[in-house]
Design an enzyme around this catalytic site. Structure first.
Site, PDB file in Angstrom:
ATOM      1  N   GLY A   1      39.719  62.750  68.575  1.00  0.00           N
ATOM      2  CA  GLY A   1      39.666  62.031  67.313  1.00  0.00           C
ATOM      3  C   GLY A   1      39.192  60.594  67.474  1.00  0.00           C
ATOM      4  O   GLY A   1      38.680  60.016  66.541  1.00  0.00           O
TER       5      GLY A   1
ATOM      6  N   LYS B   1      41.442  55.855  86.413  1.00  0.00           N
ATOM      7  CA  LYS B   1      41.080  57.027  87.229  1.00  0.00           C
ATOM      8  C   LYS B   1      42.170  57.357  88.247  1.00  0.00           C
ATOM      9  O   LYS B   1      42.884  56.469  88.720  1.00  0.00           O
ATOM     10  CB  LYS B   1      39.757  56.756  87.963  1.00  0.00           C
ATOM     11  CG  LYS B   1      38.662  56.215  87.056  1.00  0.00           C
ATOM     12  CD  LYS B   1      37.301  56.205  87.694  1.00  0.00           C
ATOM     13  CE  LYS B   1      36.299  55.470  86.812  1.00  0.00           C
ATOM     14  NZ  LYS B   1      36.315  54.001  87.001  1.00  0.00           N
TER      15      LYS B   1
ATOM     16  N   ASP C   1      36.104  49.920  81.842  1.00  0.00           N
ATOM     17  CA  ASP C   1      36.236  50.984  82.833  1.00  0.00           C
ATOM     18  C   ASP C   1      36.982  50.454  84.055  1.00  0.00           C
ATOM     19  O   ASP C   1      36.524  49.528  84.718  1.00  0.00           O
ATOM     20  CB  ASP C   1      34.846  51.477  83.257  1.00  0.00           C
ATOM     21  CG  ASP C   1      34.979  52.622  84.236  1.00  0.00           C
ATOM     22  OD1 ASP C   1      35.230  53.751  83.763  1.00  0.00           O
ATOM     23  OD2 ASP C   1      34.885  52.395  85.463  1.00  0.00           O
TER      24      ASP C   1
ATOM     25  N   PRO D   1      33.011  53.824  72.691  1.00  0.00           N
ATOM     26  CA  PRO D   1      31.776  53.034  72.585  1.00  0.00           C
ATOM     27  C   PRO D   1      30.857  53.360  73.770  1.00  0.00           C
ATOM     28  O   PRO D   1      31.324  53.479  74.913  1.00  0.00           O
ATOM     29  CB  PRO D   1      32.261  51.590  72.664  1.00  0.00           C
ATOM     30  CG  PRO D   1      33.726  51.631  72.320  1.00  0.00           C
ATOM     31  CD  PRO D   1      34.209  52.965  72.808  1.00  0.00           C
TER      32      PRO D   1
ATOM     33  N   GLY E   1      30.334  50.168  78.033  1.00  0.00           N
ATOM     34  CA  GLY E   1      31.606  49.641  78.512  1.00  0.00           C
ATOM     35  C   GLY E   1      31.356  48.626  79.609  1.00  0.00           C
ATOM     36  O   GLY E   1      30.246  48.540  80.150  1.00  0.00           O
ATOM     37  N   LEU E   2      32.380  47.883  79.933  1.00  0.00           N
ATOM     38  CA  LEU E   2      32.251  46.933  81.047  1.00  0.00           C
ATOM     39  C   LEU E   2      32.771  47.575  82.319  1.00  0.00           C
ATOM     40  O   LEU E   2      33.931  48.017  82.375  1.00  0.00           O
ATOM     41  CB  LEU E   2      33.054  45.655  80.748  1.00  0.00           C
ATOM     42  CG  LEU E   2      32.945  44.596  81.861  1.00  0.00           C
ATOM     43  CD1 LEU E   2      31.530  44.000  81.912  1.00  0.00           C
ATOM     44  CD2 LEU E   2      33.964  43.479  81.655  1.00  0.00           C
ATOM     45  N   GLY E   3      31.918  47.649  83.339  1.00  0.00           N
ATOM     46  CA  GLY E   3      32.344  48.120  84.658  1.00  0.00           C
ATOM     47  C   GLY E   3      33.148  47.020  85.332  1.00  0.00           C
ATOM     48  O   GLY E   3      32.809  45.833  85.219  1.00  0.00           O
TER      49      GLY E   3
ATOM     50  N   HIS F   1      38.862  60.651  89.908  1.00  0.00           N
ATOM     51  CA  HIS F   1      37.839  59.704  90.375  1.00  0.00           C
ATOM     52  C   HIS F   1      36.758  60.383  91.239  1.00  0.00           C
ATOM     53  O   HIS F   1      35.572  60.128  91.070  1.00  0.00           O
ATOM     54  CB  HIS F   1      38.524  58.566  91.149  1.00  0.00           C
ATOM     55  CG  HIS F   1      37.714  57.308  91.203  1.00  0.00           C
ATOM     56  ND1 HIS F   1      38.276  56.063  91.250  1.00  0.00           N
ATOM     57  CD2 HIS F   1      36.384  57.113  91.221  1.00  0.00           C
ATOM     58  CE1 HIS F   1      37.319  55.145  91.290  1.00  0.00           C
ATOM     59  NE2 HIS F   1      36.157  55.771  91.270  1.00  0.00           N
TER      60      HIS F   1
ATOM     61  N   TYR G   1      39.894  49.752  92.492  1.00  0.00           N
ATOM     62  CA  TYR G   1      39.179  48.483  92.313  1.00  0.00           C
ATOM     63  C   TYR G   1      40.117  47.291  92.544  1.00  0.00           C
ATOM     64  O   TYR G   1      39.671  46.139  92.571  1.00  0.00           O
ATOM     65  CB  TYR G   1      38.540  48.374  90.920  1.00  0.00           C
ATOM     66  CG  TYR G   1      37.640  49.526  90.525  1.00  0.00           C
ATOM     67  CD1 TYR G   1      37.057  50.353  91.497  1.00  0.00           C
ATOM     68  CD2 TYR G   1      37.358  49.810  89.190  1.00  0.00           C
ATOM     69  CE1 TYR G   1      36.250  51.424  91.131  1.00  0.00           C
ATOM     70  CE2 TYR G   1      36.540  50.869  88.826  1.00  0.00           C
ATOM     71  CZ  TYR G   1      35.999  51.683  89.800  1.00  0.00           C
ATOM     72  OH  TYR G   1      35.195  52.731  89.424  1.00  0.00           O
TER      73      TYR G   1
END
Ligand code: A2P
Length: 318
Positions: A9, A77, A43, A13, A16-18, A110, A48
């Protein structure tokens, strides 16, 4: 901004920003800046090593009234050491605590590679650090993802670095089909067949390294790697539109129907990339860019295929 209607639902977008490679101490400011520039899709991943800083930035932006939670799209992830049905929910809860959220919009496996639990959020150093696909089948891990979904901890579930072969195999046992497959994709590796498979099966393909990941670490760099952003085709098209080459890459990815997560921590480049998501290229320009295809993978997953590993380049990219 293009967006994808999801089965849950919500809408994801396209841009996205990595946040991979965004240094601690910088990523929080980049997220705040990106929100001010209009980004709503972020993201993330525990590997990270910056989810806590991102969580603080999101909380600050929300309490400053710059954005509301329901307008954000946050992806995280599942790391390889957390594969296995019973490990997924606790792993997601750890990311949620770091991100200071009650739910993520999307949770992805991932890599299709299982690591020993004792590795934690880190990389394998020897063959003993892996679990085989028999010891930790992806179908079991997926059942854990489905449980996380049914608990409301994530609104969508998906995968990353999956080939079409692996998507087909997963579909046989999955009760909920993956909403997204996040893979490396750019004009050198457009993943045309995989994109078709995803489109035919209602899966959104999200492109990572969409700008050619010029800041990738030395361990995934070889001297003969081509440099995507230096391609004359891109600079010619960029000059014609009064754009930067990176913007042409963003426009191309959106126009061919993928989502994408370019990374930047620089305010001017963040804004450039955001603006480029609404640029239209001509059919001839789209075709000229498609001509850069050379099947070149920057991220071969060599860490997963070290000597003695149960995973090989052949099975990883089957
Ligand atoms: P920076 O963070 O300093 O802006 P990818 O998303 O393919 O992994 O690529 C990320 C790399 O591309 C980073 O080095 C990032 O640097 C750079 N980059 C991001 N946006 C732009 C842009 N608009 N123009 C030039 N380089 C960019």
């Amino acid at each position: 901004m293009n967006s994808f209607a999801m089965k849950s639902g919500g809408r994801m977008p396209a841009l996205g920003l990595g946040t991979w490679k965004s240094a601690p101490g910088e990523v929080g400011a980049a997220v705040r800046e990106a929100i001010r520039a209009g980004y709503r899709h972020f993201d993330c991943a525990p590997i990270y090593a910056n989810e806590a800083e991102i969580g603080a930035a999101l909380a600050d932006a929300i309490s400053a009234g710059e954005v509301t939670r329901d307008r954000l799209w946050i992806t995280s992830k599942l790391w390889g050491s957390c594969h296995g049905r019973d490990n997924v929910v606790p792993a997601l809860r750890r990311s949620l605590a770091d991100l200071r959220l009650d739910y993520v919009d999307l949770y992805l496996i991932h890599w299709p590679v299982a690591l020993q639990e004792r590795i934690g959020i880190g990389y394998p150093r020897s063959a003993a650090d892996f679990r085989t696909p028999v010891e930790a089948p992806l179908a079991e891990t997926w059942a854990g993802m489905e449980e996380a979904f049914s608990l409301g901890l994530c609104r969508n579930i998906g995968v990353s670095n999956f080939t079409a072969t692996k998507l087909v195999r997963l579909a046989r046992t999955a009760e909920i089909q993956p909403a997204v497959n996040q893979v490396e994709s750019h004009p050198y590796l457009p993943q045309t067949a995989l994109l078709r498979h995803c489109n035919d099966n209602g899966i959104v393909l999200t492109a990572y390294a969409p700008l050619g990941s010029g800041d990738r670490p030395a361990r995934v760099r070889s001297v003969d790697d081509p440099v995507l952003m230096n391609e004359p085709v891109l600079s010619d098209i960029a000059t014609r539109h009064g754009l930067a080459p990176a913007q042409v890459l963003v426009a191309w990815a959106v126009q061919r129907g993928t989502s994408l997560i370019p990374k930047s921590t620089n305010p001017a480049r963040l804004a450039q990339n955001f603006a480029a998501a609404s640029v239209s290229l001509t059919d001839a320009e789209m075709i000229a860019i498609a001509g850069l295809d050379r099947g070149h993978r920057f991220f071969k997953g060599s860490l997963w295929t070290i000597d003695g590993s149960p995973y090989t380049q052949k099975t990883l990219w089957d």
